[in-house]
Design an enzyme around this catalytic site. Structure first.
Site, PDB file in Angstrom:
ATOM      1  N   VAL A 256       0.823  -1.206   0.000  1.00  0.00           N
ATOM      2  CA  VAL A 256       0.000   0.000   0.000  1.00  0.00           C
ATOM      3  C   VAL A 256       0.861   1.260   0.000  1.00  0.00           C
ATOM      4  O   VAL A 256       0.519   2.251  -0.652  1.00  0.00           O
ATOM      5  CB  VAL A 256      -0.942   0.010   1.226  1.00  0.00           C
ATOM      6  CG1 VAL A 256      -1.655   1.352   1.359  1.00  0.00           C
ATOM      7  CG2 VAL A 256      -1.953  -1.126   1.124  1.00  0.00           C
ATOM      8  N   GLU A 257       1.989   1.210   0.685  1.00  0.00           N
ATOM      9  CA  GLU A 257       2.790   2.424   0.865  1.00  0.00           C
ATOM     10  C   GLU A 257       3.717   2.709  -0.319  1.00  0.00           C
ATOM     11  O   GLU A 257       3.563   3.709  -1.012  1.00  0.00           O
ATOM     12  CB  GLU A 257       3.582   2.322   2.170  1.00  0.00           C
ATOM     13  CG  GLU A 257       2.670   2.249   3.394  1.00  0.00           C
ATOM     14  CD  GLU A 257       3.432   2.168   4.696  1.00  0.00           C
ATOM     15  OE1 GLU A 257       4.343   2.995   4.904  1.00  0.00           O
ATOM     16  OE2 GLU A 257       3.132   1.271   5.508  1.00  0.00           O
ATOM     17  N   MET A 258       4.704   1.832  -0.557  1.00  0.00           N
ATOM     18  CA  MET A 258       5.665   2.087  -1.632  1.00  0.00           C
ATOM     19  C   MET A 258       5.711   0.986  -2.683  1.00  0.00           C
ATOM     20  O   MET A 258       6.162   1.223  -3.798  1.00  0.00           O
ATOM     21  CB  MET A 258       7.053   2.332  -1.046  1.00  0.00           C
ATOM     22  CG  MET A 258       7.157   3.634  -0.253  1.00  0.00           C
ATOM     23  SD  MET A 258       8.819   3.863   0.437  1.00  0.00           S
ATOM     24  CE  MET A 258       8.760   5.589   0.920  1.00  0.00           C
TER      25      MET A 258
END
Length: 458
Positions: A256-258
């Site tokens: 989800v983040e990177m």
């Protein structure tokens, strides 16, 4: 005959007093300090409630009385596990400063052991002489293990401490780490860097309930500030990262983040930058590796401390640094037990605590329970850790809204009222709320010699 009737209760009272004095004796002064403290806590019955497997009294098997005893033990352990403290005392190792603060506060207030406990267990009440022994021991433990050289003498034994102006770092690694911190190549689509969610110009956060990663995907927990994270005993709300380097290794591989699949992909991408690679190898001869990348970011993040808040100046002896309302707010902060968890330089970040100690926060929130709501339990899978989170640091708290792990509180006033209600069991007055908030606003420090600000709040 009347004289006999009068004499009987007098004799019984005298016998009771004699028995009380016999069984309730302070530890011998001939014992080493640690042994005195251990005996004092053991005699006070702390391990009858505040351990995983308490030694219950014989009447715990009785109907009704047994249920009450078992419930007291359950609630006692839920609130405070004293076993690590007792083990540290016995081993001669440092006791957690949170545990020191908690035990200090209940001894000062006279709230432990509970009256109903020592009325049955006569030898368990703490004598004034024992209070002196305990409080002196706690003071000495603080001085030895959590020194406070920056504070004025009158504040040397406070549970909180000023932040140092700087800490030793490897400047070469800091330079590389700062570059990596702002490098979007750590994300798979080149859109997200560490600074995206932890902006240095926005209080170390993004002021969103849940941060946005690649492709606009949202996480499920509020992003904590990166400022002063160096002082936390673990990282993330659930404590899954032991160090800043461990923490730095998480987001790049989070879908989800990177969104990267592996650090090999990240290293290959960075290796295409000849100038950066040359500079990196001058500090890390073996070049791009996950360990080296996260080590550099960690070294940079260690510089993100914010000393010289007005509260720091007050602790250092500048009485004019705070107004009377702010000082009253600090006294309330201690009175209402805030300073038993929000301790140390960062005013927090040193323990896991239950969200909803004195009330059911999640039931009152009235929304679906998420995986992130499980807190530390996500990692340990133990029942006691459900809804237990790393205590956030309070420095620069005026800049880091929204609050709590779920980001549901938009203002400090809301957060303060809820903490008092669900952690302490107190309904604050409007005046008390305002005084506490005014104190919390004094915790905004300096970064690079200037008062920290938040561009989102201008």
């Amino acid at each position: 005959m009347k004289k006999k009737y009068v004499l009987v209760p007098v004799v019984l009272l005298a016998a009771g007093a004699a028995t009380y004095r016999l069984v309730n004796q302070p530890p011998s002064s001939d014992l080493p300090a640690n042994e005195q403290m251990y005996q004092l806590l053991a005699d006070a019955g702390c391990m009858a409630c505040h351990v995983a497997e308490p030694k219950l009294p014989f009447y715990a098997s009785f109907p009704l009385a047994g249920d009450l005893v078992k419930e007291d033990a359950r609630l006692g352990y839920r609130a405070f596990d004293i076993a690590p403290m007792m083990e540290a005392i016995k081993a001669g190792t440092p006791v957690s400063e949170v545990d020191l603060a908690k035990v200090e506060k209940v001894i000062q207030d006279g709230t432990m052991p509970m009256v109903k406990y020592y009325l049955v267990h006569w030898g368990s009440s703490i004598l004034d002489s024992e209070k002196t022994i305990a409080l002196n021991w706690i003071r000495d433990q603080r001085a030895a293990n959590y020194p406070n050289p920056l504070a004025a003498a009158e504040f040397a034994n406070e549970p909180v401490r000023p932040i140092a102006d700087s800490i030793p770092v490897d400047v070469r690694k800091v330079i590389l780490g700062e570059m990596l911190y702002h490098d979007t190549r750590l994300s798979v689509d080149n859109t997200v860097s560490c600074a995206t969610c932890h902006g240095l110009n926005t209080g170390g956060v993004d002021n969103k309930q849940f941060s946005e990663g690649i492709q606009g995907l949202k996480g499920g927990v509020n992003a904590p500030t990166v400022f002063n994270a160096h002082y936390n005993f673990v990282q993330f709300w659930d404590g899954r990262a032991k160090t800043l380097a461990d923490q730095a290794g998480g987001p790049p591989l989070n879908p989800v983040e990177m969104g990267h699949k592996s650090f090999d992909d990240i290293c290959a991408r960075l290796a295409e930058d000849a100038a950066f690679t040359k500079a990196f190898k001058e500090v890390y001869p073996d070049g791009w590796t996950q360990a080296n990348i996260t080590n550099a970011i960690q070294e940079f993040e260690r510089t993100l401390i914010t000393p010289n808040s007005r509260f720091d100046k007050y602790l250092k002896g500048d009485k004019a640094a705070l107004t009377q309302e702010e000082i009253t707010g600090y006294e309330l902060f201690k009175q209402y037990n805030c300073a038993t968890c929000h301790v140390g330089e960062n005013l927090g970040g040193q323990s896991y605590e239950l969200m909803g100690l004195q009330g059911d926060y999640f039931a009152d929130r009235n929304t679906e329970i998420t995986l992130e709501d499980h807190g530390r339990n996500k990692e340990t899978k133990t029942e006691r850790d459900i809804h237990r989170f790393k205590v956030p640091g309070l420095r620069n708290i005026a800049l880091t809204a929204p609050y709590f792990h779920d980001g549901t509180k938009k203002t400090l006033e809301e957060a303060v009222r809820d903490m008092a209600k669900y952690e302490v069991g107190v309904e604050l007055t409007d005046q008390e709320t305002a005084q506490l908030v005014s104190f919390l606003k004094t915790l905004t420090g300096e970064y690079k010699g200037k008062t920290l600000t938040n561009d989102n709040m201008k």
